[in-house]
Design a protein around this motif. Sequence first.
Motif, PDB file in Angstrom:
ATOM      1  N   SER A  65      32.365  37.063  49.670  1.00 44.82           N
ATOM      2  CA  SER A  65      32.397  37.955  48.492  1.00 44.82           C
ATOM      3  C   SER A  65      32.935  39.338  48.839  1.00 44.82           C
ATOM      4  CB  SER A  65      30.985  38.065  47.895  1.00 44.82           C
ATOM      5  OG  SER A  65      30.467  36.801  47.546  1.00 44.82           O
ATOM      6  N   ASN A  67      36.214  40.184  48.044  1.00 46.54           N
ATOM      7  CA  ASN A  67      37.432  40.348  47.234  1.00 46.54           C
ATOM      8  C   ASN A  67      38.703  40.203  48.072  1.00 46.54           C
ATOM      9  OD1 ASN A  67      36.269  40.696  44.705  1.00 46.54           O
ATOM     10  ND2 ASN A  67      35.959  42.884  45.025  1.00 46.54           N
ATOM     11  N   THR A 367      27.897  37.820  36.844  1.00 47.57           N
ATOM     12  CA  THR A 367      29.000  36.880  37.031  1.00 47.57           C
ATOM     13  C   THR A 367      28.504  35.627  37.738  1.00 47.57           C
ATOM     14  OG1 THR A 367      29.635  37.849  39.152  1.00 47.57           O
ATOM     15  CG2 THR A 367      30.607  38.801  37.170  1.00 47.57           C
ATOM     16  N   SER A 369      29.219  34.515  40.680  1.00 49.84           N
ATOM     17  CA  SER A 369      28.934  34.707  42.099  1.00 49.84           C
ATOM     18  C   SER A 369      27.606  35.404  42.331  1.00 49.84           C
ATOM     19  CB  SER A 369      30.058  35.524  42.744  1.00 49.84           C
ATOM     20  OG  SER A 369      30.107  36.823  42.180  1.00 49.84           O
ATOM     21  N   LEU A 412      34.165  33.583  31.457  1.00 48.58           N
ATOM     22  CA  LEU A 412      34.652  34.079  32.745  1.00 48.58           C
ATOM     23  C   LEU A 412      35.717  33.147  33.297  1.00 48.58           C
ATOM     24  CD1 LEU A 412      34.290  36.167  35.060  1.00 48.58           C
ATOM     25  CD2 LEU A 412      32.583  34.617  36.029  1.00 48.58           C
ATOM     26  N   GLU A 415      36.991  35.440  39.432  1.00 45.24           N
ATOM     27  CA  GLU A 415      36.566  36.691  40.047  1.00 45.24           C
ATOM     28  C   GLU A 415      37.569  37.001  41.156  1.00 45.24           C
ATOM     29  OE1 GLU A 415      32.203  37.256  40.627  1.00 45.24           O
ATOM     30  OE2 GLU A 415      32.112  35.181  39.942  1.00 45.24           O
ATOM     31  N   PRO A 420      35.969  40.748  37.970  1.00 45.90           N
ATOM     32  CA  PRO A 420      35.949  39.546  37.120  1.00 45.90           C
ATOM     33  C   PRO A 420      36.977  39.623  36.005  1.00 45.90           C
ATOM     34  CG  PRO A 420      34.056  40.956  36.650  1.00 45.90           C
ATOM     35  CD  PRO A 420      34.732  41.533  37.854  1.00 45.90           C
ATOM     36  N   LYS A 435      40.146  42.344  32.257  1.00 46.89           N
ATOM     37  CA  LYS A 435      39.796  42.463  33.670  1.00 46.89           C
ATOM     38  C   LYS A 435      38.936  43.708  33.881  1.00 46.89           C
ATOM     39  CE  LYS A 435      42.488  41.117  36.896  1.00 46.89           C
ATOM     40  NZ  LYS A 435      43.572  40.892  37.878  1.00 46.89           N
ATOM     41  N   ASP A 508      43.157  33.072  39.850  1.00 53.33           N
ATOM     42  CA  ASP A 508      43.063  34.467  39.457  1.00 53.33           C
ATOM     43  C   ASP A 508      44.025  34.787  38.320  1.00 53.33           C
ATOM     44  OD1 ASP A 508      42.106  37.006  39.611  1.00 53.33           O
ATOM     45  OD2 ASP A 508      43.498  37.639  41.176  1.00 53.33           O
TER      46      ASP A 508
END
Length: 680
Positions: A65, A67, A367, A369, A412, A415, A420, A435, A508
Amino acid sequence: MEMFFRFLLVFSLLAVLVESESTTCNSRDQELLSKAFKFVSGFNISWSQLSDSNYCFVKEVKLPSRNLSGTISWKYLKNMSQLQVIDLSSNSIQGHIPGWFWSIKSLKQVNLAKNRLGGSIGFDNLGNGYSSIEVLNLSTNRFTNLGNLSGFANLQVLDLSRNNLGSLPCGFPNLTKLESLNISSCKISANIIAIKGLGSLKYLDVSNNTLNGTFPSDFPPLDDVILLNVSLNKFTGIVHSDSLNKFGKSAFVHGGNFTFPTSKTPSNTPVNQIKPHSKKTPTPHNSSFLKHPSIPKDTRRKNKSKIKTLVICISTISAFVLLSIAAICVLCMHRRRTIATRNKWAISTPVQFPFKMEKSGPFSFETESGTSWVADIKEPTSASVIMSSKPLMNLTFKDLIAATSHFGKESLLSEGRCGPLYRAVLPGDVHVAIKVLENARGIDYEEAVTIFEGLSRLKHPNLLPLCGYCIAGKEKLVLYEFMANGDLHRWLHELPTLVPNVEDWSTDTWEHQNISGSHIFSPEEKTNWLTRHRIAVGVARGLAYLHHAGSIHGHLVASNILFSDTLEPRVADFGLRNISPKNKHIVENNGIEFDVYCFGVVLIELLTGKQGSEETVEWVRRLVREGRGADALVPTLTVSGESVSEMVECLRVGYLCTAELPGKRPSMQQVLGLLKDIHS
């Protein structure tokens, strides 16, 4: 005393040497990590110092996590001789994993769940035919082929759920230590008997496939299994009461044509109220409570028989009604879940729950995650949505909440590295993607407005500009026009005809079912050189305009190149990487020259059909230098001799763009001229 001082001196020198060697070895692993993540956006080498290091060697790389997005150069990880644990879950890592990676001797645990990895997993190509991995989680990716598992004799946990495998791999009999297997939601059509020999299983989930076979004879031994889920399949067989009691009926819902046990309980009397038999004790003749009314015995028998028949009928009807209601509820739930899965990427109005106005904020949204973001405002109507393109509407943050079902998980899309991404249909049937820019929370209101207004003014047929924005407290949200035809990465590597996959949940970008006005690529278009040339020219036009306007992209990859309804490539996500205060240095270090380099990588990917990794770039540059550029081209392109020379010339442009020295790279305006000259 002299001997003591000599010993002390020698000991000190040895300590210094050991410390020096440790630092050197550790810095070597740090260097390898840096090279491995060179093309991964968002990676910070200092994070690796948090991993478990033992003197010379890095043992663990745990970056869940974070990004992260881009492609990993796996070959450098191969040289980290004591790397035991890799956890890169819940990022946006993409590309292909080479087969030899699984045979790294030191590797014990690998978690690559919730990424964008695709293609074949490559188990067939183990370098030494043997893997020491014990725990492997590849769930929620885009893998399409599994291969052979016979080399994974040490596996104890294997999670391949939520991929597009299609079939079961071979080699299961060799997995004698496997305790947990999850292959749910993999679109597998096969007979379950292939895993029958897994005698050590304790957890088995094969739900939501089209598997067939007989229960329980075709299954592994269930004596030691703790959790079982075979729902949503096509099995047959008898589910005995012991299995039903152990795993619950939900484990078998819509699992196929099962026969369940019927209740044989002789009485409805609770167990704790049944009394043991006792000897009959004599009672006085005047005990009136033992006397029966004066009714003939035959009549009493008939009445009892009628009552018993009536009770049985009522019980049967009640049971039938209850079972019917339960079946209808299960079917409704299954249909709702199926429709939700099928339409997650379909362009349709999200289910808009009644929005209850809270007395005051802040408003928190969670979210998939597990992370959350908070709009720290008292009233959702206090944050306006500024639209910069038609139709111009008076909207507020409250309207965005309603259009996304309270920013719920059903809206959603993904992410990504910036935050997200949600789908929404605004009033007037306007389809947008929203976004949340997590990296922009440190930007104050005035600066954010300036940035968004500037990005909104960048209009070009080959750019996907902002169509609106909203600032709710520290949260900054941007709105984009919805692109229905997917992105270049999927077109090149996953979809043979670019038919949108409406069950794809891991990307994405925005791939959706075809709607009115959108277009589906034909096989001929995909294998046509002119189509690829037109895409390259379009992307070059968009970048050239961006640079001419005084802006940069900062992170151009194939997944950031979307297709409009007329199949015109449109560059998305430009300018977003550099709006974070902590990323100001990126503007200086990764400016126009870096954009040119990234375009060269995309151009090479477009012509070779291979992932845009460092290895691919080095390979193509070597072939171009040796005059063998034609060897790198996609073999399936239907081209003539003249077209081959044009494509090789196009590869040379990619060679110029990826020059090691930034000063030697051409400008995008020059690149555009070169590409147009190749084929007017």
